[in-house]
Structure formats: structure tokens, C-alpha cells
Enzyme design. Structure first.
Site, PDB file in Angstrom:
ATOM      1  N   ASP A   1       0.842  -1.196   0.000  1.00 24.69           N
ATOM      2  CA  ASP A   1       0.000   0.000   0.000  1.00 24.69           C
ATOM      3  C   ASP A   1       0.882   1.252   0.000  1.00 24.69           C
ATOM      4  O   ASP A   1       0.377   2.378  -0.063  1.00 24.69           O
ATOM      5  CB  ASP A   1      -1.006  -0.004   1.157  1.00 24.69           C
ATOM      6  CG  ASP A   1      -0.341   0.126   2.513  1.00 24.69           C
ATOM      7  OD1 ASP A   1       0.886  -0.063   2.609  1.00 24.69           O
ATOM      8  OD2 ASP A   1      -1.057   0.410   3.498  1.00 24.69           O
ATOM      9  N   SER A   2       2.211   1.051   0.016  1.00 24.95           N
ATOM     10  CA  SER A   2       3.137   2.167  -0.220  1.00 24.95           C
ATOM     11  C   SER A   2       2.887   2.768  -1.598  1.00 24.95           C
ATOM     12  O   SER A   2       3.418   3.829  -1.921  1.00 24.95           O
ATOM     13  CB  SER A   2       4.592   1.713  -0.079  1.00 24.95           C
ATOM     14  OG  SER A   2       4.838   0.534  -0.810  1.00 24.95           O
TER      15      SER A   2
ATOM     16  N   ASP B   1      -1.191  -6.234  -0.298  1.00 17.94           N
ATOM     17  CA  ASP B   1      -1.159  -5.556   1.004  1.00 17.94           C
ATOM     18  C   ASP B   1      -2.544  -5.013   1.325  1.00 17.94           C
ATOM     19  O   ASP B   1      -3.135  -4.281   0.524  1.00 17.94           O
ATOM     20  CB  ASP B   1      -0.165  -4.391   0.893  1.00 17.94           C
ATOM     21  CG  ASP B   1       0.427  -4.013   2.220  1.00 17.94           C
ATOM     22  OD1 ASP B   1       0.207  -4.727   3.209  1.00 17.94           O
ATOM     23  OD2 ASP B   1       1.149  -2.993   2.250  1.00 17.94           O
TER      24      ASP B   1
ATOM     25  N   LYS C   1      -0.994  -9.448   3.113  1.00 16.87           N
ATOM     26  CA  LYS C   1      -0.229  -8.998   4.277  1.00 16.87           C
ATOM     27  C   LYS C   1      -1.068  -7.961   5.021  1.00 16.87           C
ATOM     28  O   LYS C   1      -1.779  -7.185   4.392  1.00 16.87           O
ATOM     29  CB  LYS C   1       1.094  -8.363   3.833  1.00 16.87           C
ATOM     30  CG  LYS C   1       1.862  -7.681   4.950  1.00 16.87           C
ATOM     31  CD  LYS C   1       3.210  -7.195   4.500  1.00 16.87           C
ATOM     32  CE  LYS C   1       3.229  -5.800   3.943  1.00 16.87           C
ATOM     33  NZ  LYS C   1       2.718  -4.741   4.822  1.00 16.87           N
TER      34      LYS C   1
ATOM     35  N   GLU D   1      -0.899  -5.308   8.689  1.00 19.39           N
ATOM     36  CA  GLU D   1      -0.025  -4.733   9.708  1.00 19.39           C
ATOM     37  C   GLU D   1      -0.557  -5.003  11.117  1.00 19.39           C
ATOM     38  O   GLU D   1      -1.768  -5.092  11.328  1.00 19.39           O
ATOM     39  CB  GLU D   1       0.089  -3.212   9.506  1.00 19.39           C
ATOM     40  CG  GLU D   1       0.796  -2.851   8.215  1.00 19.39           C
ATOM     41  CD  GLU D   1       1.040  -1.351   8.062  1.00 19.39           C
ATOM     42  OE1 GLU D   1       0.784  -0.587   9.018  1.00 19.39           O
ATOM     43  OE2 GLU D   1       1.495  -0.954   6.981  1.00 19.39           O
TER      44      GLU D   1
ATOM     45  N   GLU E   1       9.787  -4.664  10.246  1.00 17.79           N
ATOM     46  CA  GLU E   1      10.294  -3.418   9.648  1.00 17.79           C
ATOM     47  C   GLU E   1      10.992  -2.539  10.678  1.00 17.79           C
ATOM     48  O   GLU E   1      10.464  -2.292  11.783  1.00 17.79           O
ATOM     49  CB  GLU E   1       9.128  -2.644   9.012  1.00 17.79           C
ATOM     50  CG  GLU E   1       9.576  -1.314   8.401  1.00 17.79           C
ATOM     51  CD  GLU E   1       8.564  -0.690   7.463  1.00 17.79           C
ATOM     52  OE1 GLU E   1       7.520  -1.318   7.175  1.00 17.79           O
ATOM     53  OE2 GLU E   1       8.832   0.441   6.992  1.00 17.79           O
TER      54      GLU E   1
END
Ligand code: KIV
Length: 284
Positions: free
Chosen positions: A46-47, A85, A115, A117, A184
Site C-alpha cells: 500500500d506504499s 497488502d 499482508k 499490519e 520493519e
């Protein structure tokens, strides 16, 4: 062409201490380049909110954005394991909604895994997704979607108390049934400790080595994203500079008439030149 890797290959690689190399990709050409380079895995992060859509962070990114970019990446890298993501808001509301959104990545964009978070705080959603038979990767340490509560894009686990939280998150992710974990921006000592402690593969982004593999954001490592470059990024190319220079040269060529020259033009069919200019005259 190399065979597409799957979950069991990644477990074997962990057992054999072979490192997984992966990058993010958001579009068809980058995915093609990644597959051609022999990338073990691709993250459609999602970056993309910052790297492609120009947002300040990842919060505004929607499911529609993610699905569309995942579809482009899959078209570019049909033989690479791809992880979609989950954007902010797509897994925090109810577990049922989290499972439905995770399933969209598989059904609509042919992703191999998703993925999300968070460790302890999102373990419920992670478990629901894993229980639904979807490969789910956890993401802990610096989690960009919660950079607000974390006080910014800051490294985590730098002191023993904060490292304890990261370890608890890692254990929660594995217990929830994740098939892998991304850590991260923590010290290498902490990431490699977690990689040894867990049986699932543990990948680093900005968390040093050794662990089970390394991820970088493609736009950072090829010099495409200009706003800032995190400390942990090794820059392998300066594509942004190359593009700017090419555009400058083109602007100059157009302004001075150096482009287009004859070689870049289509030509009137041989023998029809006279007839052609007569026809044009009719419209003068
Ligand atoms: O969206 C993304 O690219 C990510 C990385 C920061 C790991 O989640």
C-alpha cells in the site's frame, strides 16, 4: 523460466538458510522487470499511496486502488509469488469484513497471499483470514499505517522494553496462523532473534540480517521516489534522474525543432507524392 515458488518453498529456504529476495511492485512493467530479474516474491504494497498516487502516507489508499494495482502486477509477473497488502480500514472493522477483503485479493487479483499490519492488536483479523484458508503474512515493528500512534516513521525495538513489544507481536502473529512475518525498522539483533525463534519465515525491511529474506521498496531502491529515502535503503539505480534528464532533452529538442527529424516520420506512399500534394491543395 523458473518455477513459481510457493509457501513450502519458502519454508524449505528458511530451513536451508537461503535468503528470499523480494521487492514491491505496483505496475505491469515493474512486475515484468522483477520477474525477469528472478525475484523470489513481490509485494504489491500500500506504499503505492506514496510511491504512485502521491499521497503523504498510506492511510488514503483504498481496496479499489490495491486490487487494481495487484491486477497489473499479476499480469506482469504471472510466475512470481505475489502478496497483496491490505489497506488501512480493510481489516480493522470486523473479522468478517477482513476475511471478505482478503478474499478479494485472491479472487479478483490472483494474489497468492495477503499482508496486514500489526501484531497483538490485529491478531484476531489475521487468525480469521488464516482460518479461512488464505495465506496471511503479518507485519510488525514500524507499521506505516500506524505511523500516527507510533509518533512518525520511526525505528522500533531500540530499547529492551520496546523490543519486548516487538517480540510479543511476533509471537502473536505466528500463533494466529500467519504463514510468514515481515519485520520493519528494528535492530538486526532483534530481527534475527525473531527469525530464529519462529518456525515461519521472517523477512526484514530495514531490520538487517541475517533472517529469512530482505524486502525493499522498488521505488526507493531504483531512485524513483524522490521525497525521501529511508536510511536502510541501498539505492541501486537513479531512474528518477535518468527520466528527468530524458524529459529535459526532449523539451529542448521540441523547443529547438531538433525533434522530430525525418527518421521519426511516416512517409507518403512511394509514387503518390504529387497526387498527395494536389489533394492538400484542394483544402487550402
Ligand atoms: O506497503 C508497503 O510497501 C509495505 C512495506 C513498507 C513493507 O508494507
Amino acid at each position: 523460466m523458473a518455477k513459481k515458488k510457493g509457501r513450502l518453498d519458502f519454508i524449505k529456504m528458511k530451513e536451508a538458510h537461503e535468503q528470499v529476495a523480494w521487492v514491491t511492485a505496483y505496475d505491469f512493467p515493474t512486475a515484468q522487470f522483477a520477474e525477469a530479474a528472478g525475484m523470489d516474491m513481490i509485494l504489491v504494497g500500500d506504499s503505492l499511496g506514496m510511491c504512485v498516487l502521491g499521497y503523504q502516507g498510506t492511510i488514503p489508499v483504498t481496496m479499489a486502488d490495491c486490487i487494481s494495482h495487484c491486477q497489473s502486477v499479476r499480469r506482469g509477473a504471472p510466475n512470481t509469488f505475489c502478496v497483496g497488502d491490505m489497506p488501512f480500514g480493510s481489516y480493522q472493522i470486523t473479522n468478517a469484513e477482513a476475511v471478505a477483503n482478503a478474499a478479494r485479493f485472491l479472487k479478483e487479483a490472483d494474489m497468492d497471499a495477503i499482508k496486514l499490519e500489526g501484531g497483538l492488536r490485529t491478531a484476531g483479523a489475521l487468525k480469521a483470514i488464516a482460518d479461512a484458508g488464505i495465506l496471511a503474512m503479518g507485519h510488525i515493528g514500524l507499521t506505516p499505517q500506524s505511523s500516527g500512534p507510533l509518533g512518525g516513521f520511526k525505528a522500533q525495538g531500540l530499547d529492551p522494553d520496546s523490543a519486548r513489544f516487538v517480540i510479543e507481536d511476533a509471537l502473536a502473529v505466528q500463533s494466529a496462523g500467519a504463514y510468514a512475518l515481515l519485520v520493519e525498522a528494528v535492530p538486526p539483533e532483534l530481527c534475527s532473534f525473531i527469525a530464529k525463534k519462529l518456525t515461519i519465515p521472517v523477512y526484514s525491511i530495514g531490520a538487517g540480517g541475517p533472517c529469512d529474506g530482505q524486502l525493499l521498496i522498488s521505488s526507493d531502491m531504483i531512485g524513483m521516489f524522490q521525497s525521501f529515502t529511508p536510511k536502510f535503503v541501498k539505492v541501486y539505480a537513479h531512474v528518477g534522474e535518468e527520466i528527468t534528464n530524458a524529459f529535459k532533452e526532449y523539451v529542448n529538442d521540441v523547443h529547438t525543432g531538433a525533434f522530430p527529424t525525418d527518421e521519426y516520420c511516416y512517409h507518403i506512399r512511394k509514387g503518390m507524392e504529387e497526387e498527395y500534394s494536389q489533394m492538400l491543395k484542394e483544402y487550402e
